[in-house]
Design a protein around this motif. Structure first.
Motif, PDB file in Angstrom:
ATOM      1  N   CYS A   1      -4.033  -1.735  -4.543  1.00  0.00           N
ATOM      2  CA  CYS A   1      -3.888  -2.834  -3.597  1.00  0.00           C
ATOM      3  C   CYS A   1      -5.075  -3.793  -3.637  1.00  0.00           C
ATOM      4  CB  CYS A   1      -3.704  -2.274  -2.186  1.00  0.00           C
ATOM      5  SG  CYS A   1      -5.095  -1.288  -1.627  1.00  0.00           S
TER       6      CYS A   1
ATOM      7  N   HIS B   1       0.870  -1.178   0.000  1.00  0.00           N
ATOM      8  CA  HIS B   1       0.000   0.000   0.000  1.00  0.00           C
ATOM      9  C   HIS B   1       0.909   1.232   0.000  1.00  0.00           C
ATOM     10  CE1 HIS B   1      -3.539  -2.442   1.276  1.00  0.00           C
ATOM     11  NE2 HIS B   1      -2.631  -3.141   1.931  1.00  0.00           N
TER      12      HIS B   1
ATOM     13  N   HIS C   1      -9.140  -0.542  -3.410  1.00  0.00           N
ATOM     14  CA  HIS C   1      -8.015   0.392  -3.264  1.00  0.00           C
ATOM     15  C   HIS C   1      -8.512   1.839  -3.209  1.00  0.00           C
ATOM     16  CE1 HIS C   1      -4.580   2.815  -4.165  1.00  0.00           C
ATOM     17  NE2 HIS C   1      -5.078   3.149  -5.336  1.00  0.00           N
TER      18      HIS C   1
ATOM     19  N   CYS D   1      -4.775   5.668   0.300  1.00  0.00           N
ATOM     20  CA  CYS D   1      -3.792   4.704  -0.181  1.00  0.00           C
ATOM     21  C   CYS D   1      -3.438   5.081  -1.607  1.00  0.00           C
ATOM     22  CB  CYS D   1      -4.372   3.300  -0.137  1.00  0.00           C
ATOM     23  SG  CYS D   1      -3.211   2.063  -0.768  1.00  0.00           S
TER      24      CYS D   1
ATOM     25  N   GLU E   1      -1.252   3.235  -3.641  1.00  0.00           N
ATOM     26  CA  GLU E   1      -0.662   2.134  -4.400  1.00  0.00           C
ATOM     27  C   GLU E   1      -1.751   1.094  -4.614  1.00  0.00           C
ATOM     28  OE1 GLU E   1       2.688   1.679  -5.576  1.00  0.00           O
ATOM     29  OE2 GLU E   1       1.566   0.118  -6.614  1.00  0.00           O
TER      30      GLU E   1
ATOM     31  N   MET F   1      -9.826   3.129   0.141  1.00  0.00           N
ATOM     32  CA  MET F   1      -8.944   3.012   1.299  1.00  0.00           C
ATOM     33  C   MET F   1      -8.427   4.397   1.667  1.00  0.00           C
ATOM     34  SD  MET F   1      -5.797   0.400   1.737  1.00  0.00           S
ATOM     35  CE  MET F   1      -4.615   0.578   3.065  1.00  0.00           C
TER      36      MET F   1
END
Ligand code: HEC
Ligand SMILES: [Cu+2]
Length: 346
Positions: A206, A167, A210, A202, A204, A213
């Motif tokens: 994931c 992440h 995602h 977040c 990245e 997040m």
């Protein structure tokens, strides 16, 4: 000269917009990053103006005039043709090289400033998980999830790791992003200069949720933070006061305690976010929903519908009565005297 004027206007407009987007707080690292961004943007604007200007000029200057043969037609006339132009080739090699070098030096300087350890920084252990954030304060022995509560004006050293996949921790108005990698520790050091509710996410990819997040960093003035830390250290979940809250507690212990923790109760789960002071929470489901009763019931009934791939099972089977008892119980989990909803948002 019109075409140049238009290109420049557009470019400057872009610069002004980006300037506003970049500077959203006066946190030192945020300033550092937006300073860099302005250099990059300055060069980008000049390059855009030159390239777009040259293109517009060429298109206009060498257009087919009425009565002239068009491209490929018989009698087509071509502008002067030439091969090699040492001056031109040299300048389009040297100028970008100089630009890249300048950016390299500035970036290296900024990176050193942003990443160096800060004496007296408050350590926070951040564990990223699909699709939420866990925060532990080793010095205070405290845990929160999804909303990181910090003192403004004091540097924070976030020690990042991940419980599953990669992440990336990003609170744009406080600092640049840092990857959270399973089995590794990385650091993101930042400081909020003013109290506020800082939005993060977040950065990245994931998994399915995602994009869902998110997180909040809640920066309190020093005094309020100290009061908060002290109160939270001594905090035990309040005894249920109404029959519904009592029922909620029972349902919670039976269904939720394996994954969630509530300070001062047998609930010690770590597979899901800490819910000790749920009543003080601004948000639900890692920052994507406002903490309202309606949203809570929606979440408990079908987490997967709110957040695709969420690692919490649906509890629709509990029925409306128990769900609303659960909501009564969770809303009662509260540190009195703290309201984070009035903070300025960044
Ligand atoms: C199998 C483990 C598990 C069980 C059992 C479980 N949860 Fe969860 N819960 C999670 C996980 C994991 C998340 C984080 C999901 C996400 O945001 O992606 C979560 C999130 C939540 C959230 C949002 C928290 C936040 O910080 O935003 C609430 C509220 C919640 N659960 C309540 C409950 C209640 C009430 C029960 C019992 C009826 C329950 N959970 C049972 C794993 C579980
Ligand atoms: Cu993530």
């Amino acid at each position: 000269m019109n075409r140049f004027a238009i290109a420049w206007l557009l470019a400057l407009l872009g610069l002004a917009l980006a300037h506003n987007v970049a500077i959203v707080s006066d946190a030192p690292n945020n300033l550092e990053v937006s300073y860099l961004l302005r250099w990059v943007l300055g060069f980008a604007v000049v390059i855009f103006a030159v390239v777009a200007g040259a293109l517009a000029y060429t298109v206009w200057k060498f257009r087919a005039r009425s009565g002239e043969a068009g491209p490929g037609e018989e009698g087509e006339t071509l502008p002067p043709q030439f091969e090699e132009n040492a001056r031109l080739e040299l300048s389009w090699t040297v100028i970008p090289l100089v630009i890249v070098l300048i950016l390299f030096v500035l970036t290296a300087q900024a990176l050193v400033k942003i990443t160096r350890p800060i004496a007296g920084a408050m350590p926070v252990e951040v564990t990223a998980r699909q699709f939420w954030w866990d925060f532990r304060y080793p010095d205070l022995g405290l845990r929160t999830s999804n909303e990181l509560i910090i003192p403004a004006g004091r540097p924070i050293e976030a020690k990042l790791t991940s419980g599953d996949v990669i992440h990336s921790f990003w609170v744009p108005s406080l600092n640049g992003k840092t990857d959270a990698v399973p089995g590794q520790t990385t650091y993101n050091r930042f400081m909020a200069t003013e109290p506020g509710d800082y939005y993060g996410y977040c950065a990245e990819f994931c998994g399915a949720s995602h994009a869902n997040m998110r997180l909040r960093v809640i920066a309190l003035d020093q005094q309020t933070f100290e009061r908060f830390a002290e109160a939270y250290k001594n905090y035990r979940a309040p005894e249920p006061k109404t029959p519904s809250q009592r029922r909620g507690l029972e349902v919670f212990q039976a269904n939720c305690a394996a994954c969630h923790s509530v300070k001062g109760t047998p609930a010690k789960g770590v597979l899901g976010p800490d819910l000790s002071i749920f009543g003080n929470r601004l948000t639900l489901a890692s920052g994507i929903l406002e903490n309202t009763r309606e949203n809570l019931i929606r979440w408990l009934t079908d987490p997967g519908a709110v957040k695709p791939g969420a690692k919490m099972p649906s509890f629709a089977r509990l029925g409306q009565e128990d769900l609303s008892a659960l909501a009564d119980y969770l809303e009662s989990l509260k540190l009195e005297g703290f309201d984070f909803s009035k903070l300025p948002q960044f």
